[in-house]
Design an enzyme around this catalytic site. Sequence first.
Site, mmCIF file in Angstrom:
data_model
loop_
_atom_site.group_PDB
_atom_site.id
_atom_site.type_symbol
_atom_site.label_atom_id
_atom_site.label_comp_id
_atom_site.label_asym_id
_atom_site.label_seq_id
_atom_site.Cartn_x
_atom_site.Cartn_y
_atom_site.Cartn_z
ATOM 1 N N ARG A 151 34.714 -17.267 -19.724
ATOM 2 C CA ARG A 151 34.503 -18.560 -20.388
ATOM 3 C C ARG A 151 35.808 -19.039 -21.035
ATOM 4 N NH1 ARG A 151 32.298 -18.696 -25.121
ATOM 5 N NH2 ARG A 151 30.725 -17.107 -24.694
ATOM 6 N N TYR B 221 34.491 -47.090 -20.280
ATOM 7 C CA TYR B 221 33.537 -46.261 -19.540
ATOM 8 C C TYR B 221 32.281 -46.064 -20.377
ATOM 9 C CZ TYR B 221 31.340 -42.455 -17.143
ATOM 10 O OH TYR B 221 30.413 -41.686 -16.486
ATOM 11 N N ASP C 278 42.516 -42.554 -21.640
ATOM 12 C CA ASP C 278 41.784 -42.177 -20.431
ATOM 13 C C ASP C 278 42.568 -42.745 -19.246
ATOM 14 O OD1 ASP C 278 40.027 -42.047 -18.240
ATOM 15 O OD2 ASP C 278 38.258 -42.198 -19.530
ATOM 16 N N LYS D 291 37.226 -38.219 -9.907
ATOM 17 C CA LYS D 291 37.611 -39.459 -9.241
ATOM 18 C C LYS D 291 38.850 -39.214 -8.372
ATOM 19 C CE LYS D 291 34.214 -40.872 -11.857
ATOM 20 N NZ LYS D 291 34.400 -41.464 -13.159
#
Length: 365
Positions: free
Chosen positions: A50, A101, A172, A197
């Site tokens: 993790r 977004y 972003d 994306k």
Amino acid sequence: MEHHDAAQPLSPRTRVVALGRPERVPGAPLNPPVTFTSTYIQDGPVNYARVDNPTWTPFEEAVGELEGGDALLYSSGMAAVQAALSLVPVGGVVVAPAAAYNGVVVTLTEAQRDGRLDVRWVDVTDDAATTAALPGADLLWLESPSNPLLEVADIAGLTAAAHEAGALVVVDNTFATPLLQRPLEDGADVVVHSATKYLSGHSDVILGLTVTPDTDAGRELHARLARHRTLGGAIAGPMEAWLALRGLRTLSLRLERACANAADLAERLATHPRVSRVRYPGWGAIVSVEVAGDGDDAAAAEALAAGTRIWSPSTSLGGVESQLERRRRQPGEPEAVPVGLVRLSVGVEDVDDLWADLKQALDRI
Ligand SMILES: *Cc1c(COP(=O)(O)O)cnc(C)c1O
């Protein structure tokens, strides 16, 4: 890469291919292996998966170098967004774009409703209004070009203003990618990506990244973000990380074709009587159009999305496949987005085929 003359920096076109390779020693594989493990034999540098996985590292190194900083990989773009927002103290002030977004807008709206954050919504294309909102702020959130209105912010100017006010700046950079824009060079403190994306580029993984500058302050942010990732647990699967690195190899090729197609389509779309407005910043591979119906723009936009054969009616963007969507069908989409707006994620197909498909769908509205 280590042997390259540092006085002659490699082009990003070369770097997307060359970065994140295993060490060049006899018998080494050309591509990094995929490590499926939950844990490691004790007393090594990492004791649990993790915290880190060697399959994340080459993709993190590649995107980090392309952006000019240190990257951390997450299970999604939204996990990267949540990590970046965790840098704001409870009760802190965030200056954010009213149209961005929708996952970010909904997160901030609910944080404000629940008293966890104080959000000042601004139009980030308005430098004066955004700067006026900065005194006392902890964080300025920018997304440029924005999803789906394709608004462009002055990243360097607003970052300088935010730093003067003592606020961190998160950008972003999903729509631009580091090949078209590098916000860390403009002074940003954190870059956020939905690697779902363009970076991965084939509509087959969900992943996200943060990138922080290689400075004392940047390394401190990186450590806080890494801790948030480890404790929040929003980590990437090794197979997804490997697919994303494979996708990254063709980023410059994909983007070159997609951007050329988008510029061409933006011009052709503007000539169609059903298109009342084309939103296109003059670069990038996303074009948003406002569709004019006879009194019902939403229905006309739905008809466009439903009427194509090559363009896929699906949410998301940045893949080799052309996709389109009426954005206001998404719950939580900001009301600043017109009901008849269709976002086109222009892919790498033949541009004449893409235009013919859009034209026949527009003609039939
Ligand atoms: C898709 C997207 C996100 C969210 O990323 P996921 O990978 O879907 O979690 C964040 N910002 C922008 C601009 C996006 O387009």
